[in-house]
Design an enzyme around this catalytic site. Structure first.
Site, PDB file in Angstrom:
ATOM      1  CE  LYS A   1       0.455  -8.763   8.636  1.00  0.00           C
ATOM      2  NZ  LYS A   1       0.861  -7.414   9.069  1.00  0.00           N
TER       3      LYS A   1
ATOM      4  NE  ARG B   1       3.856 -11.246  13.539  1.00  0.00           N
ATOM      5  CZ  ARG B   1       2.660 -10.766  13.225  1.00  0.00           C
ATOM      6  NH1 ARG B   1       1.750 -11.555  12.701  1.00  0.00           N
ATOM      7  NH2 ARG B   1       2.402  -9.516  13.427  1.00  0.00           N
TER       8      ARG B   1
ATOM      9  NE  ARG C   1      -4.902  -1.737  13.593  1.00  0.00           N
ATOM     10  CZ  ARG C   1      -3.972  -2.646  13.366  1.00  0.00           C
ATOM     11  NH1 ARG C   1      -4.046  -3.414  12.306  1.00  0.00           N
ATOM     12  NH2 ARG C   1      -2.965  -2.744  14.181  1.00  0.00           N
TER      13      ARG C   1
ATOM     14  NE  ARG D   1      -4.337  -5.052  16.863  1.00  0.00           N
ATOM     15  CZ  ARG D   1      -3.714  -5.617  15.838  1.00  0.00           C
ATOM     16  NH1 ARG D   1      -4.388  -5.955  14.760  1.00  0.00           N
ATOM     17  NH2 ARG D   1      -2.415  -5.818  15.876  1.00  0.00           N
TER      18      ARG D   1
ATOM     19  NE  ARG E   1       1.996  -4.519  16.398  1.00  0.00           N
ATOM     20  CZ  ARG E   1       0.900  -3.860  16.039  1.00  0.00           C
ATOM     21  NH1 ARG E   1       0.493  -2.818  16.752  1.00  0.00           N
ATOM     22  NH2 ARG E   1       0.220  -4.233  14.997  1.00  0.00           N
TER      23      ARG E   1
HETATM   24  P1  AP5 Z   1      -4.607  -3.657   8.654  1.00  0.00           P
HETATM   25  O1  AP5 Z   1      -5.256  -4.331   7.500  1.00  0.00           O
HETATM   26  O2  AP5 Z   1      -5.214  -3.784   9.988  1.00  0.00           O
HETATM   27  O3  AP5 Z   1      -3.052  -4.060   8.697  1.00  0.00           O
HETATM   28  P2  AP5 Z   1      -2.343  -5.396   9.143  1.00  0.00           P
HETATM   29  O4  AP5 Z   1      -1.210  -5.583   8.200  1.00  0.00           O
HETATM   30  O5  AP5 Z   1      -3.318  -6.508   9.305  1.00  0.00           O
HETATM   31  O6  AP5 Z   1      -1.783  -4.893  10.536  1.00  0.00           O
HETATM   32  P3  AP5 Z   1      -1.721  -5.628  11.945  1.00  0.00           P
HETATM   33  O7  AP5 Z   1      -1.386  -4.579  12.953  1.00  0.00           O
HETATM   34  O8  AP5 Z   1      -2.932  -6.454  12.161  1.00  0.00           O
HETATM   35  O9  AP5 Z   1      -0.505  -6.507  11.744  1.00  0.00           O
HETATM   36  P4  AP5 Z   1       0.323  -7.146  12.825  1.00  0.00           P
HETATM   37  O10 AP5 Z   1       1.096  -8.048  11.987  1.00  0.00           O
HETATM   38  O11 AP5 Z   1       1.113  -6.251  13.662  1.00  0.00           O
HETATM   39  O12 AP5 Z   1      -0.782  -7.703  13.853  1.00  0.00           O
HETATM   40  P5  AP5 Z   1      -1.350  -9.147  14.101  1.00  0.00           P
HETATM   41  O13 AP5 Z   1      -2.734  -9.019  14.544  1.00  0.00           O
HETATM   42  O14 AP5 Z   1      -1.018 -10.033  12.976  1.00  0.00           O
HETATM   43  O15 AP5 Z   1      -4.447  -2.117   8.269  1.00  0.00           O
HETATM   44  C1  AP5 Z   1      -3.942  -1.178   9.203  1.00  0.00           C
HETATM   45  C2  AP5 Z   1      -4.772   0.121   9.147  1.00  0.00           C
HETATM   46  O16 AP5 Z   1      -4.542   0.772   7.914  1.00  0.00           O
HETATM   47  C3  AP5 Z   1      -6.287  -0.120   9.192  1.00  0.00           C
HETATM   48  O17 AP5 Z   1      -6.881   0.916   9.933  1.00  0.00           O
HETATM   49  C4  AP5 Z   1      -6.715  -0.088   7.727  1.00  0.00           C
HETATM   50  O18 AP5 Z   1      -8.060   0.326   7.587  1.00  0.00           O
HETATM   51  C5  AP5 Z   1      -5.746   0.897   7.146  1.00  0.00           C
HETATM   52  N1  AP5 Z   1      -5.360   0.569   5.773  1.00  0.00           N
HETATM   53  C6  AP5 Z   1      -5.155  -0.670   5.232  1.00  0.00           C
HETATM   54  N2  AP5 Z   1      -4.779  -0.584   3.943  1.00  0.00           N
HETATM   55  C7  AP5 Z   1      -4.731   0.761   3.662  1.00  0.00           C
HETATM   56  C8  AP5 Z   1      -4.392   1.496   2.484  1.00  0.00           C
HETATM   57  N3  AP5 Z   1      -4.022   0.884   1.338  1.00  0.00           N
HETATM   58  N4  AP5 Z   1      -4.431   2.849   2.567  1.00  0.00           N
HETATM   59  C9  AP5 Z   1      -4.803   3.469   3.722  1.00  0.00           C
HETATM   60  N5  AP5 Z   1      -5.141   2.825   4.858  1.00  0.00           N
HETATM   61  C10 AP5 Z   1      -5.097   1.478   4.829  1.00  0.00           C
HETATM   62  O19 AP5 Z   1      -0.446  -9.590  15.355  1.00  0.00           O
HETATM   63  C11 AP5 Z   1      -0.554  -8.945  16.597  1.00  0.00           C
HETATM   64  C12 AP5 Z   1       0.384  -9.599  17.591  1.00  0.00           C
HETATM   65  O20 AP5 Z   1       0.009 -10.985  17.766  1.00  0.00           O
HETATM   66  C13 AP5 Z   1       1.855  -9.647  17.173  1.00  0.00           C
HETATM   67  O21 AP5 Z   1       2.519  -8.464  17.516  1.00  0.00           O
HETATM   68  C14 AP5 Z   1       2.338 -10.874  17.972  1.00  0.00           C
HETATM   69  O22 AP5 Z   1       2.557 -10.547  19.331  1.00  0.00           O
HETATM   70  C15 AP5 Z   1       1.143 -11.822  17.908  1.00  0.00           C
HETATM   71  N6  AP5 Z   1       1.224 -12.724  16.752  1.00  0.00           N
HETATM   72  C16 AP5 Z   1       0.361 -12.786  15.695  1.00  0.00           C
HETATM   73  N7  AP5 Z   1       0.753 -13.718  14.819  1.00  0.00           N
HETATM   74  C17 AP5 Z   1       1.886 -14.266  15.314  1.00  0.00           C
HETATM   75  C18 AP5 Z   1       2.785 -15.266  14.844  1.00  0.00           C
HETATM   76  N8  AP5 Z   1       2.577 -15.898  13.666  1.00  0.00           N
HETATM   77  N9  AP5 Z   1       3.855 -15.577  15.622  1.00  0.00           N
HETATM   78  C19 AP5 Z   1       4.065 -14.972  16.790  1.00  0.00           C
HETATM   79  N10 AP5 Z   1       3.272 -13.989  17.271  1.00  0.00           N
HETATM   80  C20 AP5 Z   1       2.190 -13.647  16.546  1.00  0.00           C
HETATM   81 MG    MG Z   2      -4.065  -7.609  10.972  1.00  0.00          MG
END
Ligand code: AP5
Ligand code: MG
Ligand code: ZN
Length: 214
Positions: free
Chosen positions: A13, A88, A127, A160, A171
């Site tokens: 994402k 989410r 990552r 991270r 997660r």
């Molecule tokens: P990346 O692009 O980083 O993936 P992502 O989907 O953004 O993954 P996240 O871990 O950031 O998602 P998340 O939803 O768990 O975390 P968030 O920060 O939102 O890609 C992942 C890896 O793969 C990278 O190394 C990339 O280079 C590689 N990659 C990408 N595409 C690829 C491809 N096509 N092929 C190969 N490799 C690829 O949330 C973190 C925490 O914050 C949550 O757990 C929660 O506690 C809190 N939080 C955030 N938002 C909310 C909300 N709305 N409500 C409540 N809690 C929340």
């Molecule tokens: Mg992300």
């Protein structure tokens, strides 16, 4: 253009949202990045969010919704934005739909980046994220120009805190329970599109651009 990115943790994402934001010149708003920024700066919001994030749980809706609605009311969001990691939960989606509805507005595209759980666990260990701007890299699939240094801002690239294998599985569970139902929510609103997130980063991006440009 108002876009929501859906998908499991690690689906890509953030990677795609950043590329879309650059191409269409709209803000990329990641609730996870906002929380991490607050944690790094030791704010009260950061302290509260950290306890949930470190366990792979969601930060409570009340706090998250307030923070997000506040952000999208900023001037730079007037012509659109891309939301990454929000909504989410179903209550978060209702809150967003309700707020936009006040001015007759809505989300134009919800893009689900579909990746099976097995692929996710493999991706997360490689990552690296920028401590300063949140940009995401991968030691194999998306290398920075200089190892350990962010291409965009020169910040330091780190693993991270929530990318430990145990936390990643938690997660994923939370995703299936609380976030996956949003796919149906946006399907019913006629704005859902899915892309195969297991393809190469640039292929996924081309698929999304095709959707946005109809
Ligand atoms: P990346 O692009 O980083 O993936 P992502 O989907 O953004 O993954 P996240 O871990 O950031 O998602 P998340 O939803 O768990 O975390 P968030 O920060 O939102 O890609 C992942 C890896 O793969 C990278 O190394 C990339 O280079 C590689 N990659 C990408 N595409 C690829 C491809 N096509 N092929 C190969 N490799 C690829 O949330 C973190 C925490 O914050 C949550 O757990 C929660 O506690 C809190 N939080 C955030 N938002 C909310 C909300 N709305 N409500 C409540 N809690 C929340
Ligand atoms: Mg992300
Ligand atoms: Zn950076």
């Amino acid at each position: 253009m108002k876009i929501v990115m859906l998908g499991a943790p690690g689906a890509g994402k953030g990677t795609q949202a950043q590329m879309i934001a650059d191409k269409y010149n709209i803000p990329h708003i990641s609730t996870g990045d906002i929380f991490r920024f607050n944690i790094k700066n030791g704010t009260a919001l950061g302290k509260e969010a950290k306890s949930y994030m470190d366990e792979g749980k969601l930060v409570p809706d009340e706090l998250t919704v307030r923070m997000l609605l506040d952000r999208v009311s900023d001037e730079d969001c007037r012509d659109g934005y891309i939301l990454d990691g929000f909504p989410r939960t179903i209550p978060q989606a209702y809150a967003l739909t309700g707020e936009l509805g006040k001015t007759g507005d809505k989300i134009d595209f919800a893009i689900d980046v579909d990746v099976p759980d097995e692929n996710i666990v493999r991706r997360m260990g490689g990552r690296r994220a920028c401590q300063s701007c949140g940009s995401t890299y991968h030691v194999e699939y998306a290398k920075p120009r200089q190892e350990g240094v962010c291409d965009r801002c020169g910040g330091k690239l780190v693993l991270r805190d929530d990318d430990k294998p145990e936390t990643v599985s938690r997660r994923l569970e939370v995703y299936h329970e609380q976030t996956q139902p949003l796919i149906d929510y946006y399907k019913k609103a006629n704005v859902l599109h899915s892309v195969d997130g297991t393809c190469d980063i640039n292929v996924v991006f081309a698929d999304i651009v095709k959707i946005l440009e109809g």
